[in-house]
Design a protein around this motif. Structure first.
Motif, PDB file in Angstrom:
ATOM      1  N   ALA A 366       0.835  -1.210   0.000  1.00 14.37           N
ATOM      2  CA  ALA A 366       0.000   0.000   0.000  1.00 14.37           C
ATOM      3  C   ALA A 366       0.865   1.254   0.000  1.00 14.37           C
ATOM      4  CB  ALA A 366      -0.922  -0.005   1.217  1.00 14.37           C
ATOM      5  N   ARG A 367       1.963   1.241   0.746  1.00  9.66           N
ATOM      6  CA  ARG A 367       2.845   2.413   0.784  1.00  9.66           C
ATOM      7  C   ARG A 367       3.535   2.634  -0.562  1.00  9.66           C
ATOM      8  NH1 ARG A 367       4.643   0.413   6.551  1.00  9.66           N
ATOM      9  NH2 ARG A 367       3.252   1.661   7.874  1.00  9.66           N
ATOM     10  N   GLY A 368       3.923   1.544  -1.216  1.00  8.89           N
ATOM     11  CA  GLY A 368       4.522   1.679  -2.537  1.00  8.89           C
ATOM     12  C   GLY A 368       3.546   2.268  -3.547  1.00  8.89           C
ATOM     13  N   LEU A 369       2.300   1.798  -3.526  1.00  7.03           N
ATOM     14  CA  LEU A 369       1.287   2.314  -4.447  1.00  7.03           C
ATOM     15  C   LEU A 369       0.948   3.767  -4.132  1.00  7.03           C
ATOM     16  CD1 LEU A 369      -1.096  -0.789  -4.682  1.00  7.03           C
ATOM     17  CD2 LEU A 369       0.467   0.052  -6.442  1.00  7.03           C
ATOM     18  N   LEU A 370       0.917   4.103  -2.838  1.00  5.24           N
ATOM     19  CA  LEU A 370       0.656   5.491  -2.454  1.00  5.24           C
ATOM     20  C   LEU A 370       1.708   6.410  -3.062  1.00  5.24           C
ATOM     21  CD1 LEU A 370      -0.636   7.764  -0.751  1.00  5.24           C
ATOM     22  CD2 LEU A 370       0.851   7.082   1.128  1.00  5.24           C
ATOM     23  N   TYR A 371       2.965   5.964  -3.026  1.00  6.12           N
ATOM     24  CA  TYR A 371       4.040   6.781  -3.595  1.00  6.12           C
ATOM     25  C   TYR A 371       3.829   6.977  -5.100  1.00  6.12           C
ATOM     26  CZ  TYR A 371       8.723   8.487  -4.661  1.00  6.12           C
ATOM     27  OH  TYR A 371       9.772   9.243  -5.096  1.00  6.12           O
ATOM     28  N   LEU A 372       3.464   5.914  -5.810  1.00  7.06           N
ATOM     29  CA  LEU A 372       3.234   6.012  -7.254  1.00  7.06           C
ATOM     30  C   LEU A 372       2.087   6.964  -7.561  1.00  7.06           C
ATOM     31  CD1 LEU A 372       3.562   2.281  -8.406  1.00  7.06           C
ATOM     32  CD2 LEU A 372       5.257   4.099  -8.658  1.00  7.06           C
ATOM     33  N   HIS A 373       1.037   6.917  -6.740  1.00 10.26           N
ATOM     34  CA  HIS A 373      -0.177   7.687  -7.021  1.00 10.26           C
ATOM     35  C   HIS A 373      -0.071   9.149  -6.600  1.00 10.26           C
ATOM     36  CE1 HIS A 373      -2.892   3.831  -6.865  1.00 10.26           C
ATOM     37  NE2 HIS A 373      -2.030   3.828  -7.864  1.00 10.26           N
ATOM     38  N   GLU A 374       0.536   9.413  -5.455  1.00  5.25           N
ATOM     39  CA  GLU A 374       0.419  10.743  -4.861  1.00  5.25           C
ATOM     40  C   GLU A 374       1.746  11.474  -4.688  1.00  5.25           C
ATOM     41  OE1 GLU A 374      -2.136  10.820  -1.410  1.00  5.25           O
ATOM     42  OE2 GLU A 374      -3.382   9.199  -2.185  1.00  5.25           O
ATOM     43  N   GLN A 375       2.873  10.793  -4.843  1.00  2.13           N
ATOM     44  CA  GLN A 375       4.139  11.459  -4.607  1.00  2.13           C
ATOM     45  C   GLN A 375       5.051  11.457  -5.835  1.00  2.13           C
ATOM     46  OE1 GLN A 375       5.820   9.901  -0.958  1.00  2.13           O
ATOM     47  NE2 GLN A 375       3.866  10.031   0.077  1.00  2.13           N
ATOM     48  N   CYS A 376       4.660  10.759  -6.895  1.00  2.00           N
ATOM     49  CA  CYS A 376       5.399  10.794  -8.156  1.00  2.00           C
ATOM     50  C   CYS A 376       4.857  11.916  -9.023  1.00  2.00           C
ATOM     51  CB  CYS A 376       5.259   9.465  -8.906  1.00  2.00           C
ATOM     52  SG  CYS A 376       6.491   8.254  -8.468  1.00  2.00           S
ATOM     53  N   ASP A 377       5.711  12.525  -9.807  1.00  2.00           N
ATOM     54  CA  ASP A 377       5.268  13.527 -10.770  1.00  2.00           C
ATOM     55  C   ASP A 377       6.032  13.287 -12.077  1.00  2.00           C
ATOM     56  OD1 ASP A 377       4.093  15.668 -11.966  1.00  2.00           O
ATOM     57  OD2 ASP A 377       5.384  17.173 -11.025  1.00  2.00           O
ATOM     58  N   PRO A 378       5.356  12.747 -13.116  1.00  5.88           N
ATOM     59  CA  PRO A 378       3.927  12.463 -13.192  1.00  5.88           C
ATOM     60  C   PRO A 378       3.545  11.234 -12.391  1.00  5.88           C
ATOM     61  CG  PRO A 378       5.015  11.671 -15.162  1.00  5.88           C
ATOM     62  CD  PRO A 378       6.070  12.391 -14.376  1.00  5.88           C
ATOM     63  N   LYS A 379       2.251  11.179 -12.063  1.00  6.01           N
ATOM     64  CA  LYS A 379       1.733  10.013 -11.344  1.00  6.01           C
ATOM     65  C   LYS A 379       1.901   8.761 -12.191  1.00  6.01           C
ATOM     66  CE  LYS A 379      -1.954  12.817  -9.290  1.00  6.01           C
ATOM     67  NZ  LYS A 379      -3.416  12.990  -9.208  1.00  6.01           N
ATOM     68  N   ILE A 380       1.959   7.626 -11.525  1.00  2.00           N
ATOM     69  CA  ILE A 380       2.079   6.354 -12.238  1.00  2.00           C
ATOM     70  C   ILE A 380       0.962   5.423 -11.784  1.00  2.00           C
ATOM     71  CG2 ILE A 380       3.515   4.319 -12.631  1.00  2.00           C
ATOM     72  CD1 ILE A 380       5.967   6.029 -12.196  1.00  2.00           C
ATOM     73  N   ILE A 381       0.237   4.871 -12.744  1.00  2.00           N
ATOM     74  CA  ILE A 381      -0.757   3.838 -12.452  1.00  2.00           C
ATOM     75  C   ILE A 381      -0.117   2.500 -12.768  1.00  2.00           C
ATOM     76  CG2 ILE A 381      -3.027   2.899 -13.015  1.00  2.00           C
ATOM     77  CD1 ILE A 381      -3.883   5.652 -13.884  1.00  2.00           C
ATOM     78  N   HIS A 382      -0.166   1.572 -11.824  1.00  2.00           N
ATOM     79  CA  HIS A 382       0.470   0.273 -12.018  1.00  2.00           C
ATOM     80  C   HIS A 382      -0.302  -0.565 -13.035  1.00  2.00           C
ATOM     81  CE1 HIS A 382       2.061  -3.696 -11.314  1.00  2.00           C
ATOM     82  NE2 HIS A 382       2.984  -3.200 -10.509  1.00  2.00           N
ATOM     83  N   ARG A 383      -1.598  -0.701 -12.835  1.00  2.00           N
ATOM     84  CA  ARG A 383      -2.526  -1.403 -13.732  1.00  2.00           C
ATOM     85  C   ARG A 383      -2.464  -2.929 -13.656  1.00  2.00           C
ATOM     86  NH1 ARG A 383      -2.901   0.202 -19.595  1.00  2.00           N
ATOM     87  NH2 ARG A 383      -0.640   0.031 -19.638  1.00  2.00           N
ATOM     88  N   ASP A 384      -1.580  -3.498 -12.837  1.00  2.00           N
ATOM     89  CA  ASP A 384      -1.564  -4.965 -12.721  1.00  2.00           C
ATOM     90  C   ASP A 384      -1.076  -5.358 -11.322  1.00  2.00           C
ATOM     91  OD1 ASP A 384      -1.944  -7.565 -13.435  1.00  2.00           O
ATOM     92  OD2 ASP A 384      -0.147  -7.740 -14.673  1.00  2.00           O
ATOM     93  N   VAL A 385      -1.791  -4.879 -10.308  1.00  2.00           N
ATOM     94  CA  VAL A 385      -1.426  -5.184  -8.920  1.00  2.00           C
ATOM     95  C   VAL A 385      -1.875  -6.603  -8.596  1.00  2.00           C
ATOM     96  CG1 VAL A 385      -1.718  -4.525  -6.508  1.00  2.00           C
ATOM     97  CG2 VAL A 385      -1.684  -2.759  -8.283  1.00  2.00           C
ATOM     98  N   LYS A 386      -0.926  -7.463  -8.282  1.00  2.00           N
ATOM     99  CA  LYS A 386      -1.223  -8.849  -7.937  1.00  2.00           C
ATOM    100  C   LYS A 386      -0.040  -9.433  -7.177  1.00  2.00           C
ATOM    101  CE  LYS A 386       0.492 -10.532 -12.417  1.00  2.00           C
ATOM    102  NZ  LYS A 386       0.191 -11.369 -13.584  1.00  2.00           N
ATOM    103  N   ALA A 387      -0.243 -10.618  -6.609  1.00  2.00           N
ATOM    104  CA  ALA A 387       0.769 -11.220  -5.743  1.00  2.00           C
ATOM    105  C   ALA A 387       2.078 -11.500  -6.464  1.00  2.00           C
ATOM    106  CB  ALA A 387       0.220 -12.502  -5.124  1.00  2.00           C
TER     107      ALA A 387
END
Length: 582
Positions: A366-387
């Motif tokens: 969750a912390r890694g995804l938060l960084y991609l979404h809210e602290q990266c510029d430009p934002k990054i969407i992963h699009r394939d979050v899985k185990a």
């Protein structure tokens, strides 16, 4: 004395800034560990390595105390309303690679001490009110990939700054490039004619040489076979301190890309285990179609974005390789593989991932995804979050991988793409049907990942084994309503799990996988809920929301239900085909 100097430095920064929206409310002077603070990232050895506060509507001034965070590698403060001068103490940050203070209200001159930042790759100070002469010291930094000083009030000559991208536009008092030789005020007519003639002859000769080289190159290329990669092909690539490997070097490290060295295969390429000459072990990602990333320029853009994403829960890019017909990315090797593989592993008869580790993995992801979404510029969407895309380091810390070629998102809320990429069972309904993705697409995938952590199985497998007629999420919701959550817990865990934490994790999973994207929480809210803050209120509110009867059935339209009978796999499907006629 027991005082953490990094805590003191961060509190000095908080004191000088005006935080109108309480972004920094969990920064506490009594804390001994700032690594859990919002917008703060730490390295694996526990030092503050990144400060990410872009677009947080902060004002006030930046404290000179920032110079005491000597392990900082990234400072992102762009798009705020910070005023005052740039502290000269920033020059103490010898490990700093990225400094972005663009789009603020900064005044004064650019400190000469910035020239001491020998590891600096990216410097963005554009769209401020900086004045004075550019410091000559900037010319001494050799690894600069991008320098943007545009739209300030800078004046005087421009030092010979060595950067692949350098912008100085919008500074009306700039005199031009400083050459060390003062320009003459006048020039004789014959001297001017001589220069013009010389330039003309030189241009013609240059064009003739280039045409000859092009014809020779085309002749050579027609003689080559596809697999004969020209190792000498080396367009001018300067990407800061990322290591540029040769194709020959990576081919040798993987034993000619031997199938025995394959670590995994995703939608973009195959990952190989590599053994470099210096004894280090790496993971080499060989892209399936080098044209898929839009050629050389687009590839460099993607690589630059990946290298800017520095967080302890994100897979760090350490190098790359580009040739005429190959694109490769090099990452650190993760000794414990992926969450998917470890969920099936046992150590001395016990599951490799006990309950506490699974909870830690959920928070780290969750912390890694938060960084991609809210602290990266430009934002990054992963699009394939899985185990299988969450890796584990030697301490079983979650490391989110495979975000390198995800679509980039600017400050808009959504992005529409013609190709749907993801994994069956993890794809959000709106993304599958329309191709419209956003941060909430990743939130949905994270919710499914939580189900996998709880059950120890792939989401689709869990639904099939339970003979559930509806979808996986319907089954989870049913077990929650009937208070039979113990039925979905990984049998390998036995009774070794926390019942309260189990219910909380299930509730978070159901909140993340709500049908409408607008109803799903942001990743910052997900982290707080996993830590026990605000979950009860959010869950209560969700019970009054109308949703379709069966969300899960929307995840796999009838024409694609054949996928459900196969193993979980990444897919690339055309959005127009999925959504039907428009």
């Amino acid at each position: 004395t027991g005082i953490n100097y990094e805590v003191v430095a961060l509190m000095a920064i908080k004191t000088e800034l005006q935080d109108h929206y309480n972004v920094l409310d969990n920064w506490d002077i009594n804390s001994v560990d700032p690594c859990s603070w919002r917008m703060v990232t730490c390295s694996s050895d526990g030092y503050v390595s990144a400060l990410g506060l872009p677009s947080q509507r902060l004002s006030g001034k930046l404290s000179p105390g920032i110079g005491n965070l000597t392990r900082l590698q990234s400072v992102l403060l762009q798009n705020n309303a910070i005023s005052g001068t740039i502290p000269s103490t920033i020059g103490r940050l010898g490990m700093l690679q990225t400094l972005d203070m663009s789009d603020n209200h900064l005044t004064g001159s650019i400190p000469t001490s910035l020239g001491d930042l020998k590891n600096l790759n990216y410097l963005k100070l554009n769209n401020n009110s900086l004045s004075g002469v550019l410091p000559e010291s900037l010319a001494t930094i050799n690894g600069l990939a991008l320098v943007d000083l545009s739209f300030n009030n800078l004046s005087g000559p421009v030092p010979k700054i060595s950067a692949r991208t350098f912008s100085i536009a919008g500074n009306s008092m700039i005199c031009g490039v400083k050459s060390g030789v003062q320009p003459q005020q006048s020039m004789s007519r014959s001297h001017r004619i001589a220069i013009i003639c010389g330039a003309t002859v030189g241009s013609v000769a240059f064009v003739a040489i280039m045409v000859g080289m092009l014809l020779w190159w085309r002749h050579r290329r027609n003689q080559q076979i596809f697999f004969d990669v020209n190792d000498q092909y080396d367009p001018e690539v300067c990407l800061g301190h990322l290591k540029k490997y040769t194709f020959k070097e990576l081919r040798a490290s993987t034993n000619n890309f031997n199938s025995k060295n394959i670590l995994g295969e995703g939608g973009y390429g195959i990952v190989y285990k590599g053994f470099l000459r210096d004894g280090s072990i790496v993971a080499v990602k060989r892209l399936k179609d080098y044209n898929a990333v839009g050629g050389e320029v687009q590839f460099q853009t993607e690589v630059e974005v990946i290298s800017l994403a520095v967080h302890r829960n994100l897979l760090r890019l350490i190098g790359f390789c580009t040739t005429e017909c190959e694109r490769l990315l090099v990452y650190p090797y993760m000794p414990n593989g992926s969450v998917a593989s470890q969920l099936r592993e046992h150590i001395n008869g016990k599951p490799a991932l006990d309950w506490s580790r699974r909870k830690m993995i959920a928070l780290g992801t969750a912390r890694g995804l938060l960084y991609l979404h809210e602290q990266c510029d430009p934002k990054i969407i992963h699009r394939d979050v899985k185990a299988s895309n969450v890796l584990l380091d030697e301490y079983f810390e979650a490391i989110v991988g495979d975000f390198g070629l995800a679509k980039l998102l600017d400050h808009q809320e959504t992005h529409v793409t013609t190709a749907v990429r993801g994994t069956v069972g993890h794809i959000a309904p709106e993304y599958l049907s329309t191709g419209q993705s956003s941060e909430k697409t990743d939130v949905f995938g994270f919710g499914v990942l939580l189900v996998e952590l709880i059950t120890g199985q792939k989401a689709l497998d869990f639904g099939r084994l339970a003979n559930q007629k509806g979808g996986v999420l319907d089954l989870v919701k049913k077990l929650h309503q009937e208070k039979q959550l113990n039925m979905m817990v990984d049998k390998d865990l036995g009774s070794n799990y926390d019942r309260v934490e189990l219910e909380e994790m299930v509730q978070v999973a159901l909140l993340c996988t709500q049908y409408y994207p607008s109803h799903r929480p942001r990743m910052s809210e997900v982290i707080r809920m996993l830590e026990g803050d605000g979950l009860a209120e959010k869950w209560e509110a969700s019970q009054n929301v109308d949703t379709p009867k069966s969300v899960s059935s929307e995840l796999l339209p009838l024409k694609f239900t054949d996928f459900a009978g196969a193993d979980e796999s990444s897919v690339g499907l055309e959005a127009m085909e999925l959504s039907g006629p428009r």
